[in-house]
Design a protein around this motif. Structure first.
Motif, mmCIF file in Angstrom:
data_model
loop_
_atom_site.group_PDB
_atom_site.id
_atom_site.type_symbol
_atom_site.label_atom_id
_atom_site.label_comp_id
_atom_site.label_asym_id
_atom_site.label_seq_id
_atom_site.Cartn_x
_atom_site.Cartn_y
_atom_site.Cartn_z
ATOM 1 N N ILE A 40 -5.201 -4.343 12.377
ATOM 2 C CA ILE A 40 -5.935 -5.563 12.686
ATOM 3 C C ILE A 40 -7.098 -5.682 11.712
ATOM 4 C CG2 ILE A 40 -7.343 -6.743 14.416
ATOM 5 C CD1 ILE A 40 -5.586 -5.469 16.543
ATOM 6 N N ILE A 41 -7.231 -6.860 11.113
ATOM 7 C CA ILE A 41 -8.266 -7.125 10.123
ATOM 8 C C ILE A 41 -9.168 -8.223 10.660
ATOM 9 C CG2 ILE A 41 -8.723 -7.863 7.756
ATOM 10 C CD1 ILE A 41 -5.745 -7.057 7.194
ATOM 11 N N GLU A 42 -10.458 -7.989 10.663
ATOM 12 C CA GLU A 42 -11.413 -9.019 11.081
ATOM 13 C C GLU A 42 -11.538 -10.048 9.964
ATOM 14 O OE1 GLU A 42 -16.074 -9.379 12.472
ATOM 15 O OE2 GLU A 42 -15.130 -7.415 12.342
ATOM 16 N N LEU A 43 -11.421 -11.318 10.298
ATOM 17 C CA LEU A 43 -11.436 -12.373 9.291
ATOM 18 C C LEU A 43 -12.828 -12.980 9.137
ATOM 19 C CD1 LEU A 43 -8.053 -14.174 10.028
ATOM 20 C CD2 LEU A 43 -8.594 -12.631 8.153
ATOM 21 N N THR A 44 -13.788 -12.137 8.777
ATOM 22 C CA THR A 44 -15.118 -12.616 8.416
ATOM 23 C C THR A 44 -15.353 -12.243 6.956
ATOM 24 O OG1 THR A 44 -16.180 -10.562 9.112
ATOM 25 C CG2 THR A 44 -16.016 -12.331 10.756
ATOM 26 N N LYS A 45 -16.238 -12.960 6.301
ATOM 27 C CA LYS A 45 -16.485 -12.681 4.880
ATOM 28 C C LYS A 45 -16.991 -11.254 4.677
ATOM 29 C CE LYS A 45 -17.164 -17.375 3.363
ATOM 30 N NZ LYS A 45 -18.004 -18.356 2.687
ATOM 31 N N PHE A 46 -17.896 -10.813 5.546
ATOM 32 C CA PHE A 46 -18.431 -9.460 5.411
ATOM 33 C C PHE A 46 -17.329 -8.414 5.558
ATOM 34 C CE2 PHE A 46 -20.211 -5.568 7.176
ATOM 35 C CZ PHE A 46 -21.151 -5.255 6.208
ATOM 36 N N GLU A 49 -14.984 -8.326 2.574
ATOM 37 C CA GLU A 49 -15.594 -7.714 1.381
ATOM 38 C C GLU A 49 -15.649 -6.194 1.479
ATOM 39 O OE1 GLU A 49 -19.407 -9.587 1.285
ATOM 40 O OE2 GLU A 49 -18.754 -11.141 -0.106
ATOM 41 N N HIS A 50 -15.605 -5.659 2.683
ATOM 42 C CA HIS A 50 -15.782 -4.217 2.886
ATOM 43 C C HIS A 50 -14.564 -3.576 3.549
ATOM 44 C CE1 HIS A 50 -19.867 -5.899 2.566
ATOM 45 N NE2 HIS A 50 -20.135 -4.774 1.928
ATOM 46 N N LEU A 51 -13.385 -3.922 3.112
ATOM 47 C CA LEU A 51 -12.168 -3.312 3.662
ATOM 48 C C LEU A 51 -12.048 -1.879 3.150
ATOM 49 C CD1 LEU A 51 -9.693 -6.292 3.263
ATOM 50 C CD2 LEU A 51 -10.544 -5.346 5.398
ATOM 51 N N PRO A 52 -11.866 -0.909 4.051
ATOM 52 C CA PRO A 52 -11.878 0.493 3.613
ATOM 53 C C PRO A 52 -10.653 0.907 2.801
ATOM 54 C CG PRO A 52 -11.437 0.351 5.961
ATOM 55 C CD PRO A 52 -11.742 -1.032 5.493
ATOM 56 N N HIS A 53 -9.473 0.331 3.066
ATOM 57 C CA HIS A 53 -8.250 0.779 2.396
ATOM 58 C C HIS A 53 -7.707 -0.244 1.402
ATOM 59 C CE1 HIS A 53 -8.223 3.959 5.339
ATOM 60 N NE2 HIS A 53 -8.229 3.080 6.322
ATOM 61 N N ALA A 54 -8.499 -1.225 1.019
ATOM 62 C CA ALA A 54 -8.006 -2.316 0.166
ATOM 63 C C ALA A 54 -7.586 -1.792 -1.204
ATOM 64 C CB ALA A 54 -9.064 -3.390 0.010
ATOM 65 N N PRO A 81 -2.381 -1.288 1.938
ATOM 66 C CA PRO A 81 -1.239 -1.093 1.043
ATOM 67 C C PRO A 81 -0.169 -0.156 1.613
ATOM 68 C CG PRO A 81 -3.320 -0.648 -0.094
ATOM 69 C CD PRO A 81 -3.631 -0.876 1.334
ATOM 70 N N GLN A 82 -0.546 0.779 2.457
ATOM 71 C CA GLN A 82 0.424 1.721 3.013
ATOM 72 C C GLN A 82 0.994 1.256 4.355
ATOM 73 O OE1 GLN A 82 -2.633 2.914 1.832
ATOM 74 N NE2 GLN A 82 -1.730 3.601 -0.085
ATOM 75 N N LEU A 83 0.863 -0.012 4.669
ATOM 76 C CA LEU A 83 1.315 -0.511 5.972
ATOM 77 C C LEU A 83 2.812 -0.340 6.160
ATOM 78 C CD1 LEU A 83 0.470 -1.965 8.585
ATOM 79 C CD2 LEU A 83 0.954 -4.117 7.438
#
Length: 149
Positions: A40-46, A49-54, A81-83
């Motif tokens: 689950i990914i939070e869809l806020t700009k912050f 910008e700070h996704l740990p596994h991007a 990426p490893q989803l």
């Protein structure tokens, strides 16, 4: 009994003002599913910008104004990426946009629960408080001020 109407009116006005002030945008999320794996990914700009596994940084300037339009297979692939590791080759990423309740909704639910709890408490202690309230009411209603008599 006029004090009761004033307090009720004040409480109603306060609740209307607070509900408008506390209403905020609901937080939207993107659920990415691939086989048995999901994230689950939070869809806020912050948060974007700070996704740990991007695998690469996301340019928040290119995001669509409609937040759910950003919940795509591409976003899921970049954010996690490893989803699809361990999933079958023919399975693909399925994005799903959803939202959580707002603070206003939570306040309404909590207010309702407090009201029900208060009514239950009053029903429990009403028989014990009733005679005391009647005695106090009669005591103060029968009081004669010095100027009257």
């Amino acid at each position: 009994m006029a004090w009761w109407r004033r307090w009720t009116s004040l409480l109603l006005l306060l609740s209307v003002v607070l509900s408008g002030a506390l209403a905020k945008d609901v937080t939207k999320f993107c659920k990415c599913t691939c086989g048995q794996n999901s994230t689950i990914i939070e869809l806020t700009k912050f948060a974007l910008e700070h996704l740990p596994h991007a695998s690469k940084p996301i340019d928040v300037g290119t995001l669509m104004p409609n937040v759910c339009m950003n919940c795509t297979r591409l976003l899921c692939g970049i954010a996690e990426p490893q989803l699809c590791d361990g999933a079958a080759v023919d399975e693909e990423i399925v994005p799903l946009c959803f939202q959580r309740d707002s603070l206003q909704d939570e306040l309404i639910v909590v207010g309702f629960l407090l009201l029900v709890g208060g009514l239950l408490a009053w029903a429990t202690i009403r028989d014990r408080v009733g005679p005391l309230a009647d005695r106090l009411w009669n005591q103060y209603n029968n009081y004669v001020t010095p100027n009257e008599g």
